[in-house]
Write an enzyme that holds these catalytic residues in place. Structure first.
Site, PDB file in Angstrom:
ATOM      1  N   GLY A 283       0.820  -1.300  -0.061  1.00 60.71           N
ATOM      2  CA  GLY A 283       0.005  -0.167  -0.013  1.00 60.71           C
ATOM      3  C   GLY A 283       0.883   1.281   0.009  1.00 60.71           C
TER       4      GLY A 283
ATOM      5  CG  ASN B 233       2.289   3.176  -5.577  1.00 54.14           C
ATOM      6  OD1 ASN B 233       2.682   3.869  -6.312  1.00 54.14           O
ATOM      7  ND2 ASN B 233       2.823   1.778  -5.557  1.00 54.14           N
TER       8      ASN B 233
ATOM      9  CB  ILE C 190      -6.912  -9.996 -14.782  1.00 45.19           C
ATOM     10  CG1 ILE C 190      -5.601 -10.528 -14.813  1.00 45.19           C
ATOM     11  CG2 ILE C 190      -7.430  -9.837 -16.063  1.00 45.19           C
ATOM     12  CD1 ILE C 190      -4.972 -11.200 -15.628  1.00 45.19           C
TER      13      ILE C 190
ATOM     14  CG  ASN D 168      -3.354  -0.739 -13.138  1.00 39.33           C
ATOM     15  OD1 ASN D 168      -3.562  -1.247 -11.967  1.00 39.33           O
ATOM     16  ND2 ASN D 168      -2.492  -1.256 -14.190  1.00 39.33           N
TER      17      ASN D 168
ATOM     18  CG  HIS E 297       1.614  -1.942 -15.808  1.00 45.23           C
ATOM     19  ND1 HIS E 297       1.946  -3.239 -15.091  1.00 45.23           N
ATOM     20  CD2 HIS E 297       2.347  -2.242 -17.028  1.00 45.23           C
ATOM     21  CE1 HIS E 297       2.806  -4.117 -15.601  1.00 45.23           C
ATOM     22  NE2 HIS E 297       2.795  -3.595 -16.962  1.00 45.23           N
TER      23      HIS E 297
ATOM     24  CG  ASP F 202      -1.070  -4.021 -17.444  1.00 49.16           C
ATOM     25  OD1 ASP F 202      -0.328  -4.945 -16.994  1.00 49.16           O
ATOM     26  OD2 ASP F 202      -1.777  -3.372 -16.400  1.00 49.16           O
TER      27      ASP F 202
ATOM     28  CD  GLU G 276       5.513   1.154  -8.761  1.00 54.78           C
ATOM     29  OE1 GLU G 276       5.599   1.322  -7.515  1.00 54.78           O
ATOM     30  OE2 GLU G 276       5.504   0.205  -9.578  1.00 54.78           O
TER      31      GLU G 276
HETATM   32  N1  LIG Z   1      -9.051  -6.140 -17.219  1.00 57.00           N
HETATM   33  C1  LIG Z   1      -7.942  -5.438 -16.434  1.00 57.00           C
HETATM   34  N2  LIG Z   1      -7.724  -5.974 -15.246  1.00 57.00           N
HETATM   35  C2  LIG Z   1      -6.714  -5.240 -14.501  1.00 57.00           C
HETATM   36  C3  LIG Z   1      -5.710  -4.503 -15.447  1.00 57.00           C
HETATM   37  C4  LIG Z   1      -6.120  -4.014 -16.514  1.00 57.00           C
HETATM   38  O1  LIG Z   1      -5.454  -3.506 -17.487  1.00 57.00           O
HETATM   39  N3  LIG Z   1      -7.254  -4.743 -17.345  1.00 57.00           N
HETATM   40  N4  LIG Z   1      -4.434  -4.149 -14.643  1.00 57.00           N
HETATM   41  C5  LIG Z   1      -3.968  -4.775 -13.341  1.00 57.00           C
HETATM   42  C6  LIG Z   1      -2.928  -4.537 -12.951  1.00 57.00           C
HETATM   43  N5  LIG Z   1      -1.891  -5.254 -13.374  1.00 57.00           N
HETATM   44  C7  LIG Z   1      -1.002  -4.832 -13.840  1.00 57.00           C
HETATM   45  O2  LIG Z   1      -0.808  -3.649 -13.915  1.00 57.00           O
HETATM   46  C8  LIG Z   1      -1.710  -6.887 -13.392  1.00 57.00           C
HETATM   47  C9  LIG Z   1      -1.887  -7.548 -11.987  1.00 57.00           C
HETATM   48  C10 LIG Z   1      -2.288  -8.778 -11.838  1.00 57.00           C
HETATM   49  C11 LIG Z   1      -2.005  -9.646 -13.112  1.00 57.00           C
HETATM   50  C12 LIG Z   1      -2.246 -11.192 -12.833  1.00 57.00           C
HETATM   51  O3  LIG Z   1      -1.704 -12.139 -13.505  1.00 57.00           O
HETATM   52  N6  LIG Z   1      -3.004 -11.529 -11.838  1.00 57.00           N
HETATM   53  C13 LIG Z   1      -3.170 -13.156 -11.618  1.00 57.00           C
HETATM   54  C14 LIG Z   1      -3.167 -13.386 -10.204  1.00 57.00           C
HETATM   55  C15 LIG Z   1      -1.774 -12.871  -9.771  1.00 57.00           C
HETATM   56  C16 LIG Z   1      -1.558 -13.109  -8.210  1.00 57.00           C
HETATM   57  O4  LIG Z   1      -2.654 -13.246  -7.499  1.00 57.00           O
HETATM   58  O5  LIG Z   1      -0.281 -12.909  -7.511  1.00 57.00           O
HETATM   59  C17 LIG Z   1      -4.627 -13.069 -11.909  1.00 57.00           C
HETATM   60  O6  LIG Z   1      -5.555 -12.416 -11.752  1.00 57.00           O
HETATM   61  O7  LIG Z   1      -5.092 -14.431 -12.100  1.00 57.00           O
HETATM   62  C18 LIG Z   1      -2.049  -9.340 -14.354  1.00 57.00           C
HETATM   63  C19 LIG Z   1      -1.844  -7.770 -14.289  1.00 57.00           C
HETATM   64  C20 LIG Z   1      -4.985  -4.926 -12.578  1.00 57.00           C
HETATM   65  N7  LIG Z   1      -6.145  -5.568 -13.420  1.00 57.00           N
HETATM   66  N1  LIG Z   2       0.818  -4.913 -12.375  1.00 62.21           N
HETATM   67  C1  LIG Z   2       0.649  -3.995 -11.423  1.00 62.21           C
HETATM   68  C2  LIG Z   2       1.667  -4.089 -10.578  1.00 62.21           C
HETATM   69  O1  LIG Z   2       2.770  -5.045 -10.879  1.00 62.21           O
HETATM   70  N2  LIG Z   2       1.811  -3.294  -9.334  1.00 62.21           N
HETATM   71  C3  LIG Z   2       2.871  -3.250  -8.542  1.00 62.21           C
HETATM   72  O2  LIG Z   2       2.485  -3.358  -7.373  1.00 62.21           O
HETATM   73  C4  LIG Z   2       3.291  -2.653  -6.434  1.00 62.21           C
HETATM   74  C5  LIG Z   2       2.438  -2.314  -5.112  1.00 62.21           C
HETATM   75  O3  LIG Z   2       3.168  -1.800  -4.261  1.00 62.21           O
HETATM   76  P1  LIG Z   2       2.289  -1.054  -3.025  1.00 62.21           P
HETATM   77  O4  LIG Z   2       1.353  -1.954  -2.574  1.00 62.21           O
HETATM   78  O5  LIG Z   2       3.351  -0.751  -2.142  1.00 62.21           O
HETATM   79  O6  LIG Z   2       1.398   0.318  -3.538  1.00 62.21           O
HETATM   80  C6  LIG Z   2       3.691  -1.395  -7.347  1.00 62.21           C
HETATM   81  O7  LIG Z   2       5.051  -1.198  -6.691  1.00 62.21           O
HETATM   82  C7  LIG Z   2       3.659  -1.965  -8.671  1.00 62.21           C
HETATM   83  O8  LIG Z   2       4.903  -1.953  -9.074  1.00 62.21           O
END
Ligand SMILES: Nc1nc2c(c(=O)[nH]1)N[C@@H](CN(C=O)c1ccc(C(=O)N[C@@H](CCC(=O)O)C(=O)O)cc1)CN2
Ligand SMILES: NCC(=O)N[C@@H]1O[C@H](COP(=O)([O-])[O-])[C@@H](O)[C@H]1O
Length: 228
Positions: A16, A18, A109, A127, A129, A169, A198
């Site tokens: 958290g 961010n 996702i 989001n 990223h 993304d 970030e």
């Molecule tokens: N429909 C969308 N959902 C999300 C987006 C997006 O652009 N479109 N951005 C993501 C955030 N993200 C990257 O920025 C991201 C987060 C998680 C995953 C992923 O593969 N998650 C897995 C589980 C991983 C875990 O629990 O550790 C999953 O959901 O099966 C990919 C991208 C937020 N959502």
């Molecule tokens: N695809 C999204 C992703 O990878 N986000 C990553 O999760 C961290 C959350 O940190 P935080 O919980 O300290 O804010 C962020 O630092 C960012 O790099």
């Protein structure tokens, strides 16, 4: 305190930091007339829930596992759809509705049905990223960029705030900052530099999106005025 102009719902999964940047920005002139009305985590252990509680912000832990247990492995998409439908209900149960949903390290996702529901309610989703547009989509982006840098495939990575669409993304970038890659730098050192970017960019990107929302509302009000 005057009624806030904008309300934010923040989605998190982890530490958290961010979220903390947004909490601090709302408390300062960085994000004026803006409050965080709810923080939702998909992980019970997320320290971001503690950060929210410390700031007297309502929190919700929304657990995917309990939904997965109701379905066979082959129907995991049904579990995700149901989970996301309830996530939307939680968000829309707040009145007034939030003006913006911010994914701040939200590692889940979102299904198209979730996006359709909140879009129909007029609530955009953005989001954070840790990559540049069109690069390293998905989880583990920082490490993949670091590995690519070691191989000489890239000389820089970056951070973006983007609109959330069904394709992960791939939404319109709202704020972007490049981060150069340094030969011999450890992954931890790169992560530290990226996290600093970030924490600034999530405030800048949220502010830019709220400005777009405000401009859109002003046009709608202006457009509805009886013609003189
Ligand atoms: N429909 C969308 N959902 C999300 C987006 C997006 O652009 N479109 N951005 C993501 C955030 N993200 C990257 O920025 C991201 C987060 C998680 C995953 C992923 O593969 N998650 C897995 C589980 C991983 C875990 O629990 O550790 C999953 O959901 O099966 C990919 C991208 C937020 N959502
Ligand atoms: N695809 C999204 C992703 O990878 N986000 C990553 O999760 C961290 C959350 O940190 P935080 O919980 O300290 O804010 C962020 O630092 C960012 O790099």
């Amino acid at each position: 305190m005057s009624d806030p102009t904008y309300r934010l719902t923040i989605l998190i999964s982890g530490n958290g930091t961010n979220l903390q940047a947004l909490i601090d920005a709302c408390a300062s002139s960085s994000l004026p007339s803006t409050i965080i009305t709810r923080v939702i985590s998909n992980r019970k252990s997320a320290y971001g829930l503690t950060r929210a509680a410390n700031a007297s912000i309502p929190t919700t832990y929304h657990n995917l596992l309990s939904y997965k247990k109701r379905y066979p492995e082959s129907s995991i998409q049904l579990a995700r759809e149901e989970y996301d439908a309830e996530l939307a209900s939680i968000i829309l149960s707040d009145t007034p509705h939030p003006d913006l949903i911010v994914c701040a390290g939200w590692m889940h996702i979102l299904t198209p049905s979730f996006l359709t529901t909140v879009t129909a309610a007029g609530i955009p989703v953005i989001n954070l990223h840790p990559a540049l547009p069109g690069e390293f989509a998905g989880a583990g982006a920082i490490e993949r960029a670091w590995e690519a840098g070691k191989k000489g495939d890239v000389t820089r990575t970056g951070v973006m705030i983007h609109e959330v669409i069904a394709e992960v993304d791939a939404g319109r970038a709202i704020a972007v900052q490049e981060v150069e890659l340094r030969q011999g730098e450890s992954l931890e050192e790169l992560e530290d530099r990226i996290h600093q970017v970030e924490h600034r960019l999530i405030v800048e990107g949220t502010k830019k999106k709220l400005q777009e929302i405000g401009d859109k509302r002003a046009k709608e009000v202006g457009g509805s005025q009886p013609s003189t």
